[in-house]
Write a protein that holds these residues in place. Structure first.
Motif, PDB file in Angstrom:
ATOM      1  N   UNK A 287       0.812  -1.225   0.000  1.00  0.00           N
ATOM      2  CA  UNK A 287       0.000   0.000   0.000  1.00  0.00           C
ATOM      3  C   UNK A 287       0.846   1.275   0.000  1.00  0.00           C
ATOM      4  N   UNK A 288       1.751   1.358   0.947  1.00  0.00           N
ATOM      5  CA  UNK A 288       2.509   2.600   1.132  1.00  0.00           C
ATOM      6  C   UNK A 288       3.344   2.935  -0.101  1.00  0.00           C
ATOM      7  N   UNK A 289       4.083   1.934  -0.595  1.00  0.00           N
ATOM      8  CA  UNK A 289       4.964   2.192  -1.747  1.00  0.00           C
ATOM      9  C   UNK A 289       4.159   2.510  -3.001  1.00  0.00           C
ATOM     10  N   UNK A 290       3.015   1.834  -3.186  1.00  0.00           N
ATOM     11  CA  UNK A 290       2.184   2.093  -4.372  1.00  0.00           C
ATOM     12  C   UNK A 290       1.630   3.519  -4.359  1.00  0.00           C
ATOM     13  N   UNK A 291       1.140   3.968  -3.175  1.00  0.00           N
ATOM     14  CA  UNK A 291       0.589   5.342  -3.071  1.00  0.00           C
ATOM     15  C   UNK A 291       1.662   6.383  -3.375  1.00  0.00           C
ATOM     16  N   UNK A 292       2.885   6.148  -2.896  1.00  0.00           N
ATOM     17  CA  UNK A 292       3.964   7.110  -3.176  1.00  0.00           C
ATOM     18  C   UNK A 292       4.393   7.049  -4.649  1.00  0.00           C
ATOM     19  N   UNK A 293       4.297   5.872  -5.259  1.00  0.00           N
ATOM     20  CA  UNK A 293       4.579   5.771  -6.698  1.00  0.00           C
ATOM     21  C   UNK A 293       3.594   6.613  -7.492  1.00  0.00           C
ATOM     22  N   UNK A 294       2.299   6.498  -7.109  1.00  0.00           N
ATOM     23  CA  UNK A 294       1.261   7.272  -7.805  1.00  0.00           C
ATOM     24  C   UNK A 294       1.484   8.766  -7.578  1.00  0.00           C
ATOM     25  N   UNK A 295       1.873   9.140  -6.345  1.00  0.00           N
ATOM     26  CA  UNK A 295       2.190  10.553  -6.061  1.00  0.00           C
ATOM     27  C   UNK A 295       3.279  11.051  -7.014  1.00  0.00           C
ATOM     28  N   UNK A 296       4.294  10.221  -7.210  1.00  0.00           N
ATOM     29  CA  UNK A 296       5.397  10.604  -8.093  1.00  0.00           C
ATOM     30  C   UNK A 296       4.908  10.798  -9.528  1.00  0.00           C
ATOM     31  N   UNK A 297       4.000   9.919  -9.973  1.00  0.00           N
ATOM     32  CA  UNK A 297       3.460  10.034 -11.341  1.00  0.00           C
ATOM     33  C   UNK A 297       2.599  11.293 -11.499  1.00  0.00           C
ATOM     34  N   UNK A 298       1.813  11.627 -10.464  1.00  0.00           N
ATOM     35  CA  UNK A 298       0.970  12.833 -10.503  1.00  0.00           C
ATOM     36  C   UNK A 298       1.842  14.080 -10.590  1.00  0.00           C
ATOM     37  N   UNK A 299       2.889  14.123  -9.763  1.00  0.00           N
ATOM     38  CA  UNK A 299       3.749  15.323  -9.730  1.00  0.00           C
ATOM     39  C   UNK A 299       4.687  15.393 -10.936  1.00  0.00           C
ATOM     40  N   UNK A 300       4.800  14.287 -11.711  1.00  0.00           N
ATOM     41  CA  UNK A 300       5.507  14.363 -13.004  1.00  0.00           C
ATOM     42  C   UNK A 300       4.674  15.149 -14.007  1.00  0.00           C
ATOM     43  N   UNK A 301       3.342  15.052 -13.856  1.00  0.00           N
ATOM     44  CA  UNK A 301       2.432  15.727 -14.804  1.00  0.00           C
ATOM     45  C   UNK A 301       2.107  17.156 -14.380  1.00  0.00           C
TER      46      UNK A 301
END
Length: 740
Positions: A287-301
């Motif tokens: 859970x934790x690592x996946x949510x931070x991965x998605x955060x990284x993808x959002x802030x790339x955009x």
């Protein structure tokens, strides 16, 4: 009613019951449907001749309460049965022993809890607060009592349209005062938001309709914006190979209204009308690592605002809420809040307590959001130790319901969770009562701070103590937690008890020395002489040395002088009588028309909102200070209406005579040479207004100021604000409520 109408009604009742059963099917075990059916027919038979204010059969209500328990809270069979039967013991001839015999001890216990708190908040007396205390006591027995009570309140709010206006205002105020915060604290976000919206619908009807209409008008544009915003994010998240969904969630009408009020802006200027929510299905360990991965993808955009990152995954909120929040800048230049969470987190966020415990049971001891269990433990402890009056208890409890938390560490690295704005003294009492009582200061991150220091997340706090230290009245203004307040009050009560005993001993001795009788009459005269509210207050002050025992002798001297003066000042003729009457009529206070008959009474204006002639107002009968006048927009109005409705009376201004009333103004704008001089001219020369104080700060071309001045009424104030807004550079002028 005709036979045909009754038959149609019966068919509708059965339709609603079957719909409820279909919704409950996923949680039912073998034999559950049979017990639910039995509860339904018991309730229908018990309520068969009863109707609601709307004219509908009463049985609709328990069915709908059960539906809320199933769909919106996620409760199981025991709660469904209790919801169907929640009114039968109070409203019908069925007794608790019948419930226990037919449905078992657990259902009977829940019904008993619900029956004890029936009618809570009916008339705004202290009995309502006592009932609320009883409701919280059930928390230590079975939290389902409160969850069903919240479902009951939600359905009552949904059907409030059939009630008369004064009942709508009363019930809505009670809801926003305690039920919405309680839903928030139990993690029931959706119910909390709906209760708040319904409160606004019945108290600020025009405002509610206007915001709802504007939200509807902007819906198409908003949906197009959301589609455009999530397009690049969706493509990137698909690469993670986890099932997910993205949706735009509009902010509640109540939260938009609060923002409009707080920022003093119209609807069109509230930019964050919605939030984007990303929900991903992933194993608990990822859970934790996946949510931070998605955060990284959002802030790339999109570029994030670093000040608006909220990590409630690493450290969940006290009500079990887990989510990762960030605010990013969209292509059209608009800030958008993005919430990232897993399916498990989303269910806990929406259904709160029930989902929290479901996941706790399934996680075999590895549950992450333990804040709720700790909080409920604190409530139990507060209830067991609290001996103040019920109203004080409810105020203490309510003040902690909506608080966000801060996370603090002990010198050994243990984590403690406290409400936002908690102080070092709160932290000391959280460790142990004795540590709190002897606290003289603290070391925060190795730096010495006073007991009033407000702790921040991440602080490591070491408490310093002294055997000579003891609690005092001032400490109650420093602490915010119920636990600390309760312990301080206990210590002060013990001190007061000792002081009263000592004071009584001193007074008794002194009175006998003056050859006076030690009785109630003498004590009351002595109390009045020293201007104390009660005899115990007087004894307390004498006992702790605030009133010198030698001063008691002066009481006898003063009594002798009064007796002599009374003999000399007898009213002997009509002119003397007229003079005395004139004295009583000449008062410093203005007069108002007050009450149903619009009579003239003495009053005082409330310092919490400083009403002036022209404001919409109401009167409030206080315990010790007579009638106090509040503005209807006073920050304390909801609490007064919900807790003490029977003490609220009508009031309107009796005159518009030339008197001055103190108001505060906050003024903001762009700085320029000569601006302050222009503002001063408007205030003192054009409108002849007296200023009490002025403070203006300028930073990087922006100025902000606070001005206190005297005006005659709201027309005078509106003219002043209008003239100030005409000054070149002034952008905003707002009247402030402040305690003087």
């Amino acid at each position: 009613m005709t036979t045909i109408e009754l038959e149609e009604e019966r068919k509708e009742i059965i339709r609603r019951y079957r719909r409820m059963l279909r919704h409950a099917k996923p949680v039912l075990k073998e034999g559950d449907a049979k017990i639910i059916k039995k509860a339904f027919y018991t309730s229908m038979e018990a309520h068969q001749d009863m109707r609601r204010k709307s004219g509908e059969p009463y049985i609709f209500h328990p069915i709908e309460v059960a539906m809320i328990c199933i769909d919106e809270i996620g409760l199981g069979t025991t709660s469904i049965v209790a919801a169907l039967l929640h009114d039968v013991v109070e409203d019908t001839e069925i007794e608790l022993t019948d419930i226990e015999r037919d449905f078992g001890p657990k259902v009977a216990q829940i019904i008993d809890g619900l029956t004890k708190i029936s009618g809570v908040f009916e008339y705004g007396t202290s009995a309502q607060a006592e009932n609320f205390r009883k409701m919280l006591l059930t928390l230590s027995e079975d939290v389902r009592v409160i969850l069903i009570k919240l479902a009951d309140r939600l359905h009552n709010m949904r059907t409030l349209g059939s009630m008369p206006r004064h009942k709508q205002l009363k019930i809505a105020s009670e809801t926003i005062y305690l039920y919405a915060p309680l839903a928030h604290r139990l993690g029931l976000y959706a119910i909390k938001s709906e209760l708040e919206d319904l409160y606004l619908k019945y108290t600020e009807q025009d405002t509610y309709r206007e915001i709802a209409s504007k939200l509807n008008q902007t819906k198409v544009a908003r949906n197009n914006f959301i589609k455009s915003f999530i397009k690049p994010i969706r493509t990137k998240i698909q690469t993670l190979n986890y099932p997910f969904e993205i949706k735009g969630r509009p902010k509640s009408i109540y939260s938009i209204w609060r923002k409009m009020k707080k920022q003093n802006v119209p609807f069109e200027k509230v930019y964050d009308l919605f939030a984007i929510r990303i929900i991903v299905d992933t194993p608990v360990e990822d859970e934790k690592s996946t949510c931070w991965q998605i955060y990284s993808l959002v802030t790339d955009s999109y570029k994030p605002n670093p000040d608006r990152l909220r990590d409630w995954i690493s450290t969940p909120k006290g009500n079990g809420y887990e989510s990762l929040h960030t605010t990013v800048m969209s292509k059209p230049g608009q800030w958008v809040e993005v919430q990232i969470r897993t399916r498990r987190m989303d269910e806990i966020a929406e259904k709160g307590y029930a989902a929290h415990w479901k996941y706790k049971e399934n996680s075999k001891g590895k549950e992450k959001g333990g804040g709720l269990e700790g909080w409920i433990g604190q409530v139990r402890e507060m209830l067991e130790q609290n001996d103040s009056n019920a109203m004080e208890f409810v105020d203490d409890f309510k003040s902690n319901l909506f608080q966000e938390e801060v996370f603090i560490f002990t010198p050994k690295g243990d984590l403690k969770i406290l409400p936002y704005n908690a102080t070092a003294l709160d932290f000391a009492f959280e460790i142990h009562t004795e540590v709190g009582a002897r606290c003289i200061g603290a070391k925060v991150n190795q730096k010495l701070v006073p007991i009033s220091y407000k702790v921040k997340t991440g602080d490591q706090v070491e408490i310093l103590t002294s055997t000579k230290q003891k609690p005092n009245e001032g400490w109650l203004k420093i602490v915010v937690t119920s636990k600390a307040r309760s312990r301080i009050k206990d210590a002060l009560a013990e001190d007061r008890k000792r002081n009263i005993a000592l004071g009584k001993e001193i007074v008794e001795r002194k009175v006998k020395q003056m050859k006076m009788e030690y009785n109630e009459v003498t004590m009351q005269r002595l109390r009045a002489f020293f201007n104390q509210k009660s005899i115990p207050d007087l004894m307390d002050k004498i006992g702790k040395g605030e009133i010198d025992p030698k001063e008691i002798k002066k009481f006898q001297e003063a009594r002798d002088k009064i007796t002599a003066k009374k003999k000399a000042d007898k009213i002997s003729d009509a002119s003397t009588f007229k003079k005395e009457i004139t004295k009583t009529k000449e008062r410093d206070e203005d007069v108002l028309y007050i009450g149903e008959d619009m009579d003239i009474f003495e009053y005082k204006t409330a310092k919490c909102c400083n009403p002036i002639p022209g404001d919409d107002i109401f009167g409030f009968i206080t315990v010790n200070e007579g009638i106090k006048i509040h503005r209807t927009s006073c920050p304390n109005a909801v609490e007064l209406l919900s807790n003490h409705g029977h003490r609220v009376i009508k009031a309107r201004w009796a005159s518009q005579k030339e008197e001055s009333f103190l108001v505060g103004l906050r003024i903001e704008g762009t700085d320029r040479v000569g601006l302050i001089n222009d503002i001063s001219k408007i205030i003192s020369e054009e409108l002849k207004v007296n200023m009490r104080s002025v403070s203006i700060e300028s930073d990087k071309g922006i100025f902000r100021g606070n001005i206190e001045l005297f005006v005659q009424d709201t027309k005078h104030l509106d003219k002043l604000i209008g003239n100030l807004l005409d000054v070149n550079g002034v952008i905003q002028v707002i009247r402030e409520d402040r305690d003087k």
